[in-house]
Design an enzyme around this catalytic site. Structure first.
Site, PDB file in Angstrom:
ATOM      1  CG  HIS A   1      -1.212  94.453  -4.717  1.00  0.00           C
ATOM      2  ND1 HIS A   1      -0.527  95.296  -3.864  1.00  0.00           N
ATOM      3  CD2 HIS A   1      -0.267  93.668  -5.292  1.00  0.00           C
ATOM      4  CE1 HIS A   1       0.767  95.028  -3.925  1.00  0.00           C
ATOM      5  NE2 HIS A   1       0.952  94.051  -4.792  1.00  0.00           N
TER       6      HIS A   1
ATOM      7  CG  ASP B   1       1.669  92.717  -8.141  1.00  0.00           C
ATOM      8  OD1 ASP B   1       2.349  93.228  -7.230  1.00  0.00           O
ATOM      9  OD2 ASP B   1       0.768  91.880  -7.935  1.00  0.00           O
TER      10      ASP B   1
ATOM     11  CG  MET C   1       6.181  92.300 -11.902  1.00  0.00           C
ATOM     12  SD  MET C   1       6.164  90.512 -11.727  1.00  0.00           S
ATOM     13  CE  MET C   1       5.078  90.319 -10.319  1.00  0.00           C
TER      14      MET C   1
ATOM     15  CG  MET D   1       8.402  92.393  -1.251  1.00  0.00           C
ATOM     16  SD  MET D   1       6.802  92.368  -2.072  1.00  0.00           S
ATOM     17  CE  MET D   1       6.833  90.807  -2.940  1.00  0.00           C
TER      18      MET D   1
ATOM     19  CG  MET E   1       7.825  94.397  -7.767  1.00  0.00           C
ATOM     20  SD  MET E   1       6.830  92.901  -7.789  1.00  0.00           S
ATOM     21  CE  MET E   1       5.263  93.581  -8.341  1.00  0.00           C
TER      22      MET E   1
ATOM     23  CB  SER F   1      -2.243  90.415  -6.136  1.00  0.00           C
ATOM     24  OG  SER F   1      -1.429  90.486  -7.286  1.00  0.00           O
TER      25      SER F   1
ATOM     26  CG  HIS G   1       4.198  95.867  -5.477  1.00  0.00           C
ATOM     27  ND1 HIS G   1       4.186  94.517  -5.175  1.00  0.00           N
ATOM     28  CD2 HIS G   1       5.460  96.299  -5.215  1.00  0.00           C
ATOM     29  CE1 HIS G   1       5.394  94.155  -4.756  1.00  0.00           C
ATOM     30  NE2 HIS G   1       6.176  95.212  -4.775  1.00  0.00           N
TER      31      HIS G   1
ATOM     32  CG  ASP H   1       2.736  91.409  -2.415  1.00  0.00           C
ATOM     33  OD1 ASP H   1       2.092  90.389  -2.719  1.00  0.00           O
ATOM     34  OD2 ASP H   1       3.115  92.254  -3.257  1.00  0.00           O
TER      35      ASP H   1
END
Ligand code: DX5
Ligand code: ZN
Length: 233
Positions: free
Chosen positions: A38, A40, A42, A142, A73, A13, A71, A184
């Site tokens: 990965h 992320d 957010m 998760m 979020m 990540s 990913h 994750d």
């Protein structure tokens, strides 16, 4: 039922990477044997943290030959799908609470040429899975509440992984397409063996890779240790 579990993929990540040298970090973990990157996303809305968006994804794309696993979020999700597809995402995963129409969002991801993933928070029941199985390429379990790297693995995830694994195995045995089972949050050399035994095949690791105390090992050594610990003798 674990005999059908696909080979181990490790997905570092980038959340825990050095953002000032992201291109180098991407090349380094890829050269060290990472299977996926990965990424992320957010939004300070769906989760209480703010990271990077499509511009950064597009910036790292030329540095990576391996797939970029985005990913999300963030909410709402749908408008972000074409944007991240253009930014070079190979796989796009979203949280089902962040989409009003989960089935439609999964379809949109595939229409844009990406693999589709659905994320389940620690308290999200698995029951919805039954209705979207044919539209999924990946289930993301998760094992922490989303929003931050470096949190402790929630042990209850192991039982949930076992349940997801048997649903996926039953789907594949009935002629369905393969679905990766990703975990994750809080993955380390200490627990990856148990997580693998519970049925996961794809392991996100942020602080375990980029924040490892044993710097002498290098990323290659760290990834080898994770892979070895995930692989039963
Ligand atoms: C958390 C993120 C994770 C995070 C994992 O919300 O989705 O991908 O980077 O970090 P570690 O491996 O440190 O728990
Ligand atoms: Zn993540």
């Amino acid at each position: 039922m674990n005999t059908t579990v696909p080979p181990v993929w490790i997905a570092p990540s980038l959340l825990s990477a050095d953002f000032a040298r992201l291109g180098q970090e991407v090349r380094a973990v890829e050269a060290a044997g990472a299977d996926l990157l990965h990424f992320d996303v957010m939004d300070n809305h769906y989760v209480p943290n703010l990271t990077a968006g499509p511009l950064v994804c597009a910036a790292i794309r030329p540095h990576a030959a391996i797939p970029i696993d985005v990913h999300l979020m963030a909410e709402p999700v749908d408008a972000l799908v074409p944007v991240f597809a253009r930014a070079g995402a190979d796989l796009i995963t979203f949280h089902l609470e962040a989409s009003r129409h989960v089935d439609r969002t999964l379809g949109t991801i595939r229409e844009h040429g990406c693999k589709a993933g659905l994320a389940f928070n620690p308290a999200t029941p698995l029951s919805l899975l039954d209705y979207v199985m044919d539209k999924l390429d990946l289930v993301l379990m998760m094992s922490v509440n989303p929003g931050f790297g470096g949190q402790a693995f929630i042990e209850g995830t192991l039982a949930k992984l076992r349940r997801a694994r048997s649903r996926i195995d039953a789907h594949v045995a009935a002629g369905g397409q393969p679905i990766r089972l990703q975990v994750d949050g809080g993955v380390s050399t200490h627990n990856i063996g148990a997580i693998r035994a519970a049925g996961a095949d794809t392991f996100v690791a942020g602080s375990a890779v980029f924040g490892a105390p044993d710097e002498d090992l290098g990323y290659r050594g760290i990834l080898q240790r994770l892979r070895a610990a995930a692989t039963p003798m």
